[in-house]
Design a protein around this motif. Structure first.
Motif, PDB file in Angstrom:
ATOM      1  N   THR A 180      49.266  35.326  40.262  1.00  0.00           N
ATOM      2  CA  THR A 180      49.725  34.905  41.523  1.00  0.00           C
ATOM      3  C   THR A 180      49.163  35.885  42.664  1.00  0.00           C
ATOM      4  O   THR A 180      49.301  35.683  43.981  1.00  0.00           O
ATOM      5  CB  THR A 180      51.274  34.971  41.561  1.00  0.00           C
ATOM      6  N   CYS A 207      59.460  26.336  53.021  1.00  0.00           N
ATOM      7  CA  CYS A 207      58.833  27.267  53.233  1.00  0.00           C
ATOM      8  C   CYS A 207      57.754  26.961  54.679  1.00  0.00           C
ATOM      9  O   CYS A 207      57.087  27.828  54.852  1.00  0.00           O
ATOM     10  CB  CYS A 207      57.668  27.861  52.270  1.00  0.00           C
ATOM     11  N   LEU A 256      58.020  35.015  41.990  1.00  0.00           N
ATOM     12  CA  LEU A 256      56.871  34.627  43.271  1.00  0.00           C
ATOM     13  C   LEU A 256      57.483  34.986  44.635  1.00  0.00           C
ATOM     14  O   LEU A 256      56.759  35.252  45.425  1.00  0.00           O
ATOM     15  CB  LEU A 256      56.827  33.088  42.944  1.00  0.00           C
ATOM     16  N   PHE A 257      58.930  35.120  44.759  1.00  0.00           N
ATOM     17  CA  PHE A 257      59.349  35.234  46.102  1.00  0.00           C
ATOM     18  C   PHE A 257      59.908  36.658  46.540  1.00  0.00           C
ATOM     19  O   PHE A 257      60.148  37.466  45.838  1.00  0.00           O
ATOM     20  CB  PHE A 257      60.792  34.314  45.998  1.00  0.00           C
ATOM     21  N   GLY A 263      56.214  24.223  38.893  1.00  0.00           N
ATOM     22  CA  GLY A 263      55.154  25.090  39.434  1.00  0.00           C
ATOM     23  C   GLY A 263      53.672  24.586  39.606  1.00  0.00           C
ATOM     24  O   GLY A 263      53.041  24.563  40.391  1.00  0.00           O
ATOM     25  N   ALA A 264      53.458  23.915  38.425  1.00  0.00           N
ATOM     26  CA  ALA A 264      52.148  23.256  38.228  1.00  0.00           C
ATOM     27  C   ALA A 264      51.691  21.996  39.219  1.00  0.00           C
ATOM     28  O   ALA A 264      51.026  21.991  40.096  1.00  0.00           O
ATOM     29  CB  ALA A 264      51.661  22.817  36.870  1.00  0.00           C
ATOM     30  N   VAL A 274      53.296  21.836  42.191  1.00  0.00           N
ATOM     31  CA  VAL A 274      53.363  22.272  43.472  1.00  0.00           C
ATOM     32  C   VAL A 274      52.055  23.001  43.883  1.00  0.00           C
ATOM     33  O   VAL A 274      51.613  22.868  44.781  1.00  0.00           O
ATOM     34  CB  VAL A 274      54.714  23.189  43.591  1.00  0.00           C
ATOM     35  N   ALA A 312      51.656  32.088  49.164  1.00  0.00           N
ATOM     36  CA  ALA A 312      52.379  31.607  47.964  1.00  0.00           C
ATOM     37  C   ALA A 312      51.693  32.160  46.820  1.00  0.00           C
ATOM     38  O   ALA A 312      52.390  32.694  45.811  1.00  0.00           O
ATOM     39  CB  ALA A 312      52.409  30.378  48.003  1.00  0.00           C
ATOM     40  N   ASN A 346      56.124  35.776  48.053  1.00  0.00           N
ATOM     41  CA  ASN A 346      56.443  34.476  49.185  1.00  0.00           C
ATOM     42  C   ASN A 346      57.763  34.845  49.852  1.00  0.00           C
ATOM     43  O   ASN A 346      58.765  34.490  49.244  1.00  0.00           O
ATOM     44  CB  ASN A 346      56.301  33.079  48.373  1.00  0.00           C
TER      45      ASN A 346
HETATM   46  N1  COA Z   1      55.191  35.460  33.122  1.00  0.00           N
HETATM   47  C1  COA Z   1      54.480  34.995  32.055  1.00  0.00           C
HETATM   48  N2  COA Z   1      54.269  33.819  31.858  1.00  0.00           N
HETATM   49  C2  COA Z   1      54.677  32.868  32.641  1.00  0.00           C
HETATM   50  C3  COA Z   1      55.393  33.071  33.672  1.00  0.00           C
HETATM   51  C4  COA Z   1      55.433  34.366  34.079  1.00  0.00           C
HETATM   52  N3  COA Z   1      56.269  34.886  35.089  1.00  0.00           N
HETATM   53  N4  COA Z   1      55.637  32.041  34.162  1.00  0.00           N
HETATM   54  C5  COA Z   1      55.006  30.947  33.439  1.00  0.00           C
HETATM   55  N5  COA Z   1      54.733  31.385  32.394  1.00  0.00           N
HETATM   56  C6  COA Z   1      53.829  30.992  31.410  1.00  0.00           C
HETATM   57  C7  COA Z   1      54.108  29.354  31.213  1.00  0.00           C
HETATM   58  O1  COA Z   1      55.468  29.287  30.462  1.00  0.00           O
HETATM   59  C8  COA Z   1      53.048  28.863  30.331  1.00  0.00           C
HETATM   60  O2  COA Z   1      53.204  29.275  29.086  1.00  0.00           O
HETATM   61  P1  COA Z   1      53.073  27.992  28.017  1.00  0.00           P
HETATM   62  O3  COA Z   1      51.692  27.604  28.096  1.00  0.00           O
HETATM   63  O4  COA Z   1      53.543  28.815  26.726  1.00  0.00           O
HETATM   64  O5  COA Z   1      54.250  26.781  28.433  1.00  0.00           O
HETATM   65  C9  COA Z   1      51.948  29.556  30.804  1.00  0.00           C
HETATM   66  O6  COA Z   1      52.431  30.760  31.687  1.00  0.00           O
HETATM   67  C10 COA Z   1      51.187  28.767  31.942  1.00  0.00           C
HETATM   68  O7  COA Z   1      52.224  28.041  32.883  1.00  0.00           O
HETATM   69  P2  COA Z   1      51.506  27.578  34.326  1.00  0.00           P
HETATM   70  O8  COA Z   1      52.642  26.656  35.126  1.00  0.00           O
HETATM   71  O9  COA Z   1      50.256  26.829  33.827  1.00  0.00           O
HETATM   72  O10 COA Z   1      51.228  28.865  34.920  1.00  0.00           O
HETATM   73  P3  COA Z   1      50.364  28.848  36.226  1.00  0.00           P
HETATM   74  O11 COA Z   1      49.054  29.487  36.003  1.00  0.00           O
HETATM   75  O12 COA Z   1      50.197  27.571  36.892  1.00  0.00           O
HETATM   76  O13 COA Z   1      51.287  29.766  37.155  1.00  0.00           O
HETATM   77  C11 COA Z   1      52.834  29.438  38.676  1.00  0.00           C
HETATM   78  C12 COA Z   1      52.456  29.291  37.470  1.00  0.00           C
HETATM   79  C13 COA Z   1      54.279  29.148  39.079  1.00  0.00           C
HETATM   80  C14 COA Z   1      52.502  30.742  39.200  1.00  0.00           C
HETATM   81  C15 COA Z   1      51.745  28.304  39.744  1.00  0.00           C
HETATM   82  O14 COA Z   1      51.912  27.254  39.088  1.00  0.00           O
HETATM   83  C16 COA Z   1      52.294  28.283  41.122  1.00  0.00           C
HETATM   84  O15 COA Z   1      52.089  29.431  41.890  1.00  0.00           O
HETATM   85  N6  COA Z   1      52.702  27.214  41.663  1.00  0.00           N
HETATM   86  C17 COA Z   1      52.839  27.019  43.093  1.00  0.00           C
HETATM   87  C18 COA Z   1      54.081  27.867  43.166  1.00  0.00           C
HETATM   88  C19 COA Z   1      54.523  27.616  44.734  1.00  0.00           C
HETATM   89  O16 COA Z   1      53.589  27.768  45.518  1.00  0.00           O
HETATM   90  N7  COA Z   1      55.470  27.702  45.131  1.00  0.00           N
HETATM   91  C20 COA Z   1      56.250  27.828  46.531  1.00  0.00           C
HETATM   92  C21 COA Z   1      56.151  26.782  47.326  1.00  0.00           C
HETATM   93  S1  COA Z   1      56.727  27.220  49.000  1.00  0.00           S
END
Ligand code: COA
Length: 330
Positions: free
Chosen positions: A40, A116, A160-161, A221-222, A224, A258, A286
């Protein structure tokens, strides 16, 4: 001051004192500082004190913006508060609480909700009142206490937030520039991807809704992430072209703070060098509706915005929706 154009006469921000590091979150959920930073870009975020709310933070940011503009609260014609976490659910609007606390006795006040992206919507709404000549001085603030609607058991969202507020004072001017173009968009079929299911008219608060943790933000998450990587560069490009410009003309891009991977992707797609894209999410995470105005304020404080600069701002969020604006600093 006459003429029907708009300028940003003041910027301000407020971040709560309390810093929450990634290491602290390690004690709440199964995560690590290394994972959060790598996936992030966030190192720490601010958390509001128990007596702080969306309106108290907005008031603090607004006072700074008014001071920079050289205006008194009584000079304000309108207050627009962009938020998804108002002090109360619509009754009253946070705007009225801000109006009262500031002593802005002449101002109307209301809230804008667009997740947001709410500040982007609020900025465009406020600018229309000024550009039409209907109003002279409009305060637009983005303020959110995300820590109160985050599920601190959900590692997919809680890392994240953060909390914070930012504000701008829009003022009538006859100088050219100001809001050159904007894009407002919505794709409501994405609503379930970023949603707080409980507390509204669809699912009023009940024992069951509390037990189901329905009053916390749920996010795919993915999905979004995928949406954001398209919509940020896409809407910036659209707004830039509407202004008769190209990305090379942008002095500074202020993207929604974000995820650094979303920001880097947009930067590469728009072929911009790192110094022309503002980033502060490492320190704040965020902050939802506060993200853009806090970043705008810090960019200004750091001397990164000058007269005649073209600044593009773009946010996305729950809706799913988005807002982009191209602003010529005047
Ligand atoms: N710590 C450790 N592992 C985590 C984790 C955390 N905080 N959050 C998720 N994981 C894990 C998942 O469970 C997953 O494990 P698995 O493979 O065993 O199922 C693995 O990490 C990968 O998950 P994934 O969702 O593919 O991670 P990512 O690299 O896409 O990151 C976010 C997740 C949420 C950070 C990312 O998807 C994101 O930033 N999305 C947009 C969110 C956003 O902008 N929201 C606000 C909109 S205003």
């Amino acid at each position: 001051m006459t003429g029907a154009n708009v300028r940003i006469a003041g910027v301000g921000k407020y971040l709560p004192e309390r810093v929450m590091t990634n290491h602290e979150i390690e004690s709440l959920v199964d995560t690590s500082d290394e994972w959060i930073k790598k996936r992030t870009g966030i190192a720490e975020r601010r958390i509001a004190a128990p007596d702080e709310t969306t309106s108290t933070m907005a008031v603090a940011a607004a006072r700074d913006a008014l001071a920079m503009a050289g205006l008194a609260p009584t000079d304000l014609d309108l207050i627009v508060i962009a938020t998804g976490t108002p002090d109360h659910l619509g009754f009253p609007a946070a705007g009225s609480l801000v109006q009262e606390a500031l002593g802005a006795t002449r101002a109307g006040a209301f809230d804008v909700g667009a997740g947001c992206a709410a500040f982007g919507y609020g900025l465009v709404v406020g600018a229309q009142f000024v550009k039409t000549g209907a109003l002279k001085n409009v305060l637009v603030a983005g303020s959110d206490v995300m820590s109160r609607i985050i599920d601190w058991r959900d590692r997919g969202t809680c890392v994240l937030f953060g909390d914070g507020a930012g504000a701008v004072v829009l003022q009538q001017t006859d100088r050219p520039g100001g809001l050159r173009s904007f894009v407002l968009g919505s794709d409501g079929c994405g609503a379930p991807k970023l949603i707080m299911p409980g507390g509204g008219s669809k699912m009023p608060a009940s024992h069951e809704s509390v037990e189901a943790r329905a009053h916390f933000l749920k996010m795919e998450g993915a999905n979004v992430f995928r949406f954001a990587t398209n919509v940020i560069p896409g809407s910036i490009l659209e707004a830039t072209e509407k202004a008769g410009l190209t990305p090379a003309d942008l002095s500074l891009v202020i993207p929604h703070q974000a995820n650094i991977r979303i920001i880097d992707h947009a930067r590469e797609k728009l072929r911009l060098p790192p110094e022309r894209v503002f980033v502060n999410l490492d320190r704040y995470g965020n902050t939802s509706a506060a993200s853009i105005p806090v970043a705008l304020c810090e960019a200004f404080e750091q001397g990164r915005i000058h007269e005649r600069d073209i600044v593009a701002m773009c946010a996305f969020g729950a809706g799913l929706c988005w807002a982009a604006a191209v602003w010529e600093w005047n």
